[in-house]
Design a protein around this motif. Structure first.
Motif, PDB file in Angstrom:
ATOM      1  N   ILE A 236     -19.909  -7.282 -36.210  1.00  0.00           N
ATOM      2  CA  ILE A 236     -20.391  -8.383 -35.827  1.00  0.00           C
ATOM      3  C   ILE A 236     -19.646  -9.471 -35.453  1.00  0.00           C
ATOM      4  O   ILE A 236     -20.017 -10.394 -34.807  1.00  0.00           O
ATOM      5  N   ALA A 237     -18.667  -9.466 -35.973  1.00  0.00           N
ATOM      6  CA  ALA A 237     -17.704 -10.779 -35.920  1.00  0.00           C
ATOM      7  C   ALA A 237     -16.908 -10.621 -34.527  1.00  0.00           C
ATOM      8  O   ALA A 237     -15.617  -9.841 -34.816  1.00  0.00           O
ATOM      9  N   GLN A 238     -17.454 -10.965 -33.292  1.00  0.00           N
ATOM     10  CA  GLN A 238     -16.746 -10.758 -32.301  1.00  0.00           C
ATOM     11  C   GLN A 238     -15.414 -11.258 -32.108  1.00  0.00           C
ATOM     12  O   GLN A 238     -14.263 -10.753 -31.389  1.00  0.00           O
ATOM     13  N   GLU A 239     -15.203 -12.714 -32.298  1.00  0.00           N
ATOM     14  CA  GLU A 239     -13.912 -13.588 -32.035  1.00  0.00           C
ATOM     15  C   GLU A 239     -12.727 -12.790 -33.032  1.00  0.00           C
ATOM     16  O   GLU A 239     -11.845 -12.297 -32.253  1.00  0.00           O
ATOM     17  N   GLN A 240     -13.312 -12.595 -34.211  1.00  0.00           N
ATOM     18  CA  GLN A 240     -12.067 -11.985 -35.013  1.00  0.00           C
ATOM     19  C   GLN A 240     -11.835 -10.498 -34.617  1.00  0.00           C
ATOM     20  O   GLN A 240     -10.473 -10.085 -34.593  1.00  0.00           O
ATOM     21  N   GLY A 241     -12.779  -9.657 -34.349  1.00  0.00           N
ATOM     22  CA  GLY A 241     -12.412  -8.576 -33.674  1.00  0.00           C
ATOM     23  C   GLY A 241     -11.660  -8.472 -32.437  1.00  0.00           C
ATOM     24  O   GLY A 241     -10.718  -7.574 -32.476  1.00  0.00           O
ATOM     25  N   ARG A 242     -11.896  -9.161 -31.496  1.00  0.00           N
ATOM     26  CA  ARG A 242     -11.212  -9.228 -30.340  1.00  0.00           C
ATOM     27  C   ARG A 242      -9.796  -9.757 -30.565  1.00  0.00           C
ATOM     28  O   ARG A 242      -8.771  -8.934 -29.891  1.00  0.00           O
ATOM     29  N   ALA A 243      -9.432 -10.547 -31.389  1.00  0.00           N
ATOM     30  CA  ALA A 243      -8.386 -10.931 -31.784  1.00  0.00           C
ATOM     31  C   ALA A 243      -7.416  -9.972 -32.253  1.00  0.00           C
ATOM     32  O   ALA A 243      -6.264  -9.663 -32.143  1.00  0.00           O
ATOM     33  N   LEU A 244      -8.053  -9.391 -33.438  1.00  0.00           N
ATOM     34  CA  LEU A 244      -7.395  -8.189 -33.997  1.00  0.00           C
ATOM     35  C   LEU A 244      -6.804  -7.264 -33.078  1.00  0.00           C
ATOM     36  O   LEU A 244      -5.787  -6.720 -33.113  1.00  0.00           O
ATOM     37  N   ALA A 245      -7.935  -6.707 -32.117  1.00  0.00           N
ATOM     38  CA  ALA A 245      -7.656  -5.567 -31.330  1.00  0.00           C
ATOM     39  C   ALA A 245      -6.538  -6.084 -30.179  1.00  0.00           C
ATOM     40  O   ALA A 245      -5.645  -5.358 -29.857  1.00  0.00           O
ATOM     41  N   ALA A 246      -6.655  -7.332 -29.770  1.00  0.00           N
ATOM     42  CA  ALA A 246      -5.589  -7.756 -28.923  1.00  0.00           C
ATOM     43  C   ALA A 246      -4.178  -7.919 -29.567  1.00  0.00           C
ATOM     44  O   ALA A 246      -3.051  -7.299 -28.741  1.00  0.00           O
ATOM     45  N   GLU A 247      -3.899  -8.426 -30.960  1.00  0.00           N
ATOM     46  CA  GLU A 247      -2.896  -8.506 -31.483  1.00  0.00           C
ATOM     47  C   GLU A 247      -2.087  -6.999 -31.723  1.00  0.00           C
ATOM     48  O   GLU A 247      -0.988  -6.651 -31.490  1.00  0.00           O
ATOM     49  N   LEU A 248      -3.026  -5.893 -32.248  1.00  0.00           N
ATOM     50  CA  LEU A 248      -2.695  -4.651 -32.481  1.00  0.00           C
ATOM     51  C   LEU A 248      -2.049  -4.051 -31.086  1.00  0.00           C
ATOM     52  O   LEU A 248      -1.283  -3.155 -31.114  1.00  0.00           O
ATOM     53  N   SER A 249      -2.935  -4.292 -29.947  1.00  0.00           N
ATOM     54  CA  SER A 249      -2.537  -3.607 -28.736  1.00  0.00           C
ATOM     55  C   SER A 249      -1.114  -4.112 -28.059  1.00  0.00           C
ATOM     56  O   SER A 249      -0.369  -3.284 -27.668  1.00  0.00           O
ATOM     57  N   GLU A 250      -1.006  -5.470 -28.474  1.00  0.00           N
ATOM     58  CA  GLU A 250       0.416  -6.035 -27.989  1.00  0.00           C
ATOM     59  C   GLU A 250       1.408  -5.374 -28.583  1.00  0.00           C
ATOM     60  O   GLU A 250       2.430  -5.413 -28.418  1.00  0.00           O
ATOM     61  N   ASP A 251       1.139  -4.928 -30.008  1.00  0.00           N
ATOM     62  CA  ASP A 251       2.095  -4.390 -30.618  1.00  0.00           C
ATOM     63  C   ASP A 251       2.272  -2.757 -30.388  1.00  0.00           C
ATOM     64  O   ASP A 251       3.175  -2.156 -31.008  1.00  0.00           O
ATOM     65  N   GLY A 252       1.538  -2.287 -29.569  1.00  0.00           N
ATOM     66  CA  GLY A 252       1.769  -0.933 -29.011  1.00  0.00           C
ATOM     67  C   GLY A 252       0.806  -0.075 -29.640  1.00  0.00           C
ATOM     68  O   GLY A 252       0.706   1.280 -29.206  1.00  0.00           O
ATOM     69  N   ALA A 253      -0.187  -0.373 -30.563  1.00  0.00           N
ATOM     70  CA  ALA A 253      -1.457   0.465 -30.737  1.00  0.00           C
ATOM     71  C   ALA A 253      -2.321   0.688 -29.901  1.00  0.00           C
ATOM     72  O   ALA A 253      -2.578   0.097 -29.073  1.00  0.00           O
ATOM     73  N   GLU A 254      -2.944   1.968 -30.098  1.00  0.00           N
ATOM     74  CA  GLU A 254      -4.024   2.381 -29.276  1.00  0.00           C
ATOM     75  C   GLU A 254      -5.391   1.948 -30.010  1.00  0.00           C
ATOM     76  O   GLU A 254      -5.884   2.550 -31.022  1.00  0.00           O
ATOM     77  N   VAL A 255      -6.119   0.846 -29.757  1.00  0.00           N
ATOM     78  CA  VAL A 255      -7.232   0.270 -30.512  1.00  0.00           C
ATOM     79  C   VAL A 255      -8.522   0.015 -29.638  1.00  0.00           C
ATOM     80  O   VAL A 255      -8.268  -0.457 -28.418  1.00  0.00           O
ATOM     81  N   CYS A 256      -9.545   0.274 -29.934  1.00  0.00           N
ATOM     82  CA  CYS A 256     -10.878   0.253 -29.197  1.00  0.00           C
ATOM     83  C   CYS A 256     -11.861  -0.901 -30.221  1.00  0.00           C
ATOM     84  O   CYS A 256     -12.246  -0.158 -31.190  1.00  0.00           O
ATOM     85  N   PHE A 257     -12.218  -1.971 -29.806  1.00  0.00           N
ATOM     86  CA  PHE A 257     -13.093  -2.839 -30.837  1.00  0.00           C
ATOM     87  C   PHE A 257     -14.272  -2.802 -29.960  1.00  0.00           C
ATOM     88  O   PHE A 257     -14.486  -3.097 -28.732  1.00  0.00           O
ATOM     89  N   VAL A 258     -15.692  -2.654 -30.679  1.00  0.00           N
ATOM     90  CA  VAL A 258     -16.768  -2.666 -30.046  1.00  0.00           C
ATOM     91  C   VAL A 258     -17.528  -3.526 -31.035  1.00  0.00           C
ATOM     92  O   VAL A 258     -17.852  -3.310 -31.959  1.00  0.00           O
ATOM     93  N   PRO A 259     -17.876  -4.894 -30.362  1.00  0.00           N
ATOM     94  CA  PRO A 259     -18.783  -5.723 -30.886  1.00  0.00           C
ATOM     95  C   PRO A 259     -20.307  -4.892 -31.444  1.00  0.00           C
ATOM     96  O   PRO A 259     -20.768  -4.244 -30.505  1.00  0.00           O
ATOM     97  N   CYS A 260     -20.668  -4.699 -32.500  1.00  0.00           N
ATOM     98  CA  CYS A 260     -21.986  -4.448 -32.894  1.00  0.00           C
ATOM     99  C   CYS A 260     -22.655  -4.639 -34.346  1.00  0.00           C
ATOM    100  O   CYS A 260     -21.876  -5.095 -35.182  1.00  0.00           O
ATOM    101  N   ASP A 261     -23.780  -4.781 -34.074  1.00  0.00           N
ATOM    102  CA  ASP A 261     -24.863  -5.258 -35.284  1.00  0.00           C
ATOM    103  C   ASP A 261     -25.034  -3.936 -35.834  1.00  0.00           C
ATOM    104  O   ASP A 261     -26.045  -3.192 -35.219  1.00  0.00           O
TER     105      ASP A 261
END
Length: 257
Positions: free
Chosen positions: A47-72
């Motif tokens: 549910i923490a959208q800001e933190q989730g998107r930031a983490l996904a962006a960071e890991l993606s930049e490092d080459g990881a395959e990541v999918c974040f979906v905001p969800c309650d």
């Protein structure tokens, strides 16, 4: 990404589609990082959208395959849709980590039926429905691993949050029941029970000087349990190294119990 020269490597996790609930912060974040470091395809909900998107962006930049979906996660239809989205992006989920929870304190005298139901919704109900959503795909794929997070709190007889401790005690029944129902399909189901973990939330809200003394007196090991300690246990249970482990509860509590 998490990782170091002395870290274990699990070849079975490379390219493996993984779903983690509550993955934006705390134990969930550490677990997302660890799976990304193994080369897994990592989906996570929060549910923490800001933190989730930031983490996904960071890991993606490092080459990881990541999918974040905001969800309650208390909205079961939204949970089902989010899981379907992750599976559509990463492939059939082979590892589910039911991590999300909320340990808000509450006085039993003030609990209403709605508040009680909300405690169960945020701490146990979504675990069942996440398993229900991913299990058919795991069965078709020939197996998988499900890891449910419990809590040491009810084992210690802690008061001040009966809705939370009741839900967390039920995790062990959920785990053993699903281990029986899914085991013949090659799906392993286990629980992980943390001690008092030094997440930022715990440090901000609950960890006082007195609490630190209680932890030091209760544990048999020096130091404090960190989120990454839990993530490392989850990696083992997700990997083929734990191929004959199911219906069990694994404590990561520095020997408190």
């Amino acid at each position: 990404m998490a990782g170091g020269s002395n870290d274990a490597t699990y070849p079975s996790l490379r390219g493996c589609p993984v779903l983690i609930t509550g993955g934006a912060t705390g134990i969930g974040e550490a677990t997302v990082r660890r799976f990304a470091g193994q080369g897994a395809k990592v989906g996570f909900l929060d549910i923490a959208q800001e933190q989730g998107r930031a983490l996904a962006a960071e890991l993606s930049e490092d080459g990881a395959e990541v999918c974040f979906v905001p969800c309650d996660l208390t909205d079961i239809e939204a949970l089902r849709a989010a899981i379907q989205q992750v599976a559509g992006t990463l492939g059939t989920i082979r590892v589910l980590v039911n991590n999300a929870a909320n340990d808000d304190r509450h006085d039993w005298r003030e609990v209403t039926p709605d508040y009680w139901d909300a405690r169960q919704a945020v701490n146990i109900r979504h675990q069942f429905f996440a398993i229900q959503a991913v299990a058919p795909g795991m069965i078709e794929a020939g197996g998988g691993s499900i890891i449910n997070f419990g809590s040491i709190s009810w084992m210690l007889g802690q008061g001040g949050m009966p809705g939370y401790t009741t839900a967390k005690s039920a995790v062990h029944g959920l785990t053993r029941s699903f281990a029986t129902d899914l085991g013949r399909h090659g799906i392993r189901v286990n629980s992980v029970t943390p001690g008092w973990v030094m997440t930022q939330r715990q440090l901000d809200l609950w960890v006082t000087d007195q609490a630190m003394k209680e932890i030091e007196q209760g544990q048999v090991l020096n130091g404090f349990v960190q989120p990454d300690n839990l993530a490392r246990m989850v990696l083992f249970l997700a990997s083929d190294e734990s191929a004959m482990c199911s219906a069990q509860n694994y404590m990561v509590d520095a020997g408190w119990l």
